[in-house]
Design an enzyme around this catalytic site. Structure first.
Site, mmCIF file in Angstrom:
data_model
loop_
_atom_site.group_PDB
_atom_site.id
_atom_site.type_symbol
_atom_site.label_atom_id
_atom_site.label_comp_id
_atom_site.label_asym_id
_atom_site.label_seq_id
_atom_site.Cartn_x
_atom_site.Cartn_y
_atom_site.Cartn_z
ATOM 1 N N ASP A 204 0.972 -1.273 0.042
ATOM 2 C CA ASP A 204 -0.195 -0.058 0.088
ATOM 3 C C ASP A 204 0.595 1.270 -0.010
ATOM 4 O O ASP A 204 2.090 1.268 0.419
ATOM 5 C CB ASP A 204 -0.935 0.004 1.072
ATOM 6 C CG ASP A 204 -2.159 -0.533 1.100
ATOM 7 O OD1 ASP A 204 -2.469 -1.199 -0.048
ATOM 8 O OD2 ASP A 204 -2.954 -0.863 2.256
ATOM 9 N N LYS A 226 -0.775 1.429 -7.798
ATOM 10 C CA LYS A 226 -0.700 1.599 -9.236
ATOM 11 C C LYS A 226 -1.151 0.333 -10.283
ATOM 12 O O LYS A 226 -0.924 0.157 -11.422
ATOM 13 C CB LYS A 226 0.854 1.691 -9.839
ATOM 14 C CG LYS A 226 1.271 3.064 -9.264
ATOM 15 C CD LYS A 226 2.578 3.382 -9.539
ATOM 16 C CE LYS A 226 3.073 4.486 -9.098
ATOM 17 N NZ LYS A 226 4.587 4.695 -9.339
#
Length: 410
Positions: A204, A226
């Protein structure tokens, strides 16, 4: 492990390292003070039949006896106490008693450790520690030297700096690891050990970034923020990533900020792995809801001030699809801890005031808690929205509402 520079009193003595299997076997400990308190847990964990002989004990040792973990003979040592004994530990502050126990042990051929005189003992207690399934035991004849070496070895195993770690067998699966509030030192020991074992780390953005820099070069690091497929598919994509890498025979660590189960969606990831037949280990983390306020001197509970604290997700505002009973929260007198609420704090504060919470209730906003960028902004419910805007507060931030904000005069 032995060291070449033992304590002067043990010069010339070379111990033979051995691991004793004491389950179900009689072990006698003479003395119930601080030394015994430190040695007893390992003996109890070994499954030994521990017989403690001492007229007094520390409260912690007394609690072990009350719990049935050992048998306490509330008296002084008597000749014959070592009958049918496999191992003895002498830990009193009376040299005459220690010598008498040692003499009986010698006659009965019972190995005996002494806390006061290693040179007069027939066994030494190593400084020991565990990492995973391995036990590290260090013998030098000098307890301080042994402890220092033990700490260096175990710390190296846990953080992956010892090369021997690469020989430990990895089992495919997923570990959901809470990385804590931001400071890399606040991850749990188990979390750090599993991270060092990883083949793949799915991280994270709030996970401690410094921990990623410590990973070996062969570890694949995937930035969860992403992962493609768009905002609303992100969690599904993360679940897919965990499952697919584990199915490929990799050990995958899902590194999260805070705790996996405190607004971390760890439950969703657990279910996805279980449904796919992937073994999962969950490692709790230190939640920012408690640790970040603590870092700036705010206890979320305080005697005589609050009997409860409530942790709320502010990701969804009061006038949206929130599942929170904001009116009920406003009527409570305890501490409110808001996570992910920077963008919604104006609406939240207005709703709490409208439902009865006083506008002058103290509020603290802590940005980037426990990190080098940590800062605290103080306000009240009536002013917090303007203060957050004026100070340019950005996520991540923890917002604390309640009188505990001023416990230390904040």
């Amino acid at each position: 492990m032995t060291a070449p520079t033992p304590h002067p009193s043990t010069e010339g003595l070379t111990p033979y390292p051995v691991g004793l299997l004491l389950a179900g076997r009689r072990v006698v400990v003479v003395g119930g003070g601080q030394v015994a308190q430190r040695r007893l847990p390992a003996l109890i964990a070994s499954g030994a039949d521990v017989q403690l002989i001492s007229p007094t004990t520390t409260p912690a040792v007394h609690a072990m006896a009350d719990a049935g973990e050992l048998t306490w003979h509330e008296r002084r040592y008597q000749d014959g106490d070592l009958a049918d004994t496999w191992y003895a530990l002498v830990a009193t502050d009376d040299p005459a008693v220690n010598t008498a126990v040692s003499a009986e042990a010698e006659l009965r051929r019972v190995f005996c450790a002494r806390s006061d005189d290693a040179a007069a003992a027939t066994a030494w207690t190593p400084a020991s520690g565990r990492d995973g399934g391995a036990t590290v035991a260090v013998l030098t004849g000098d307890p301080r030297h042994s402890a220092a070496l033990r700490n260096a070895i175990v710390d190296g195993l846990r953080d992956g700096s010892l090369a021997a770690r690469q020989y430990r067998e990895r089992t495919p699966g997923v570990a959901l690891v809470g990385g804590g509030p931001g400071d890399p030192d606040l991850i749990t020991v188990r979390g750090r050990r599993l991270l060092a074992d990883a083949d793949v780390v799915v991280a994270d953005r709030l996970a401690p970034r410094e921990l990623l820099a410590e990973l070996p070069p062969h570890v694949e690091v995937i930035d969860a923020s992403k992962i493609p497929y768009g905002r609303y598919m992100a969690q599904e994509a993360i679940n897919h990533t965990l499952v697919e890498h584990a199915k490929a025979g990799k050990f995958v660590v899902r590194l999260k900020g805070g705790d996996p189960y405190v607004f971390g969606r760890g439950g969703e990831e657990l279910l996805a792995c279980v449904e796919a037949g992937i073994p999962v280990t969950v490692v709790p983390g230190i939640s920012s809801s408690i640790s970040v306020p603590a870092a700036v001197g705010i206890p979320v509970t305080h005697r005589g001030m609050t009997h409860e604290f409530t942790v709320i997700s502010g990701h969804v505002g009061p006038d949206e699809r929130s599942l929170t009973n904001w009116d009920a929260l406003a009527q409570m007198t305890g501490t409110l801890v808001l996570l992910m609420a920077v963008d919604k704090i104006g609406a939240i504060a207005a709703r709490l005031i409208a439902a009865g919470r006083a506008g002058d209730t103290p509020v603290a906003v802590v940005q980037e808690g426990t990190t080098a960028a940590q800062r605290r902004v103080d306000a009240t419910l009536a002013t917090v929205a303007d203060r957050v805007a004026a100070e340019g507060v950005k996520p991540p931030a923890v917002i604390v509402v309640g009188d505990v904000v001023n416990v230390l005069g904040g």
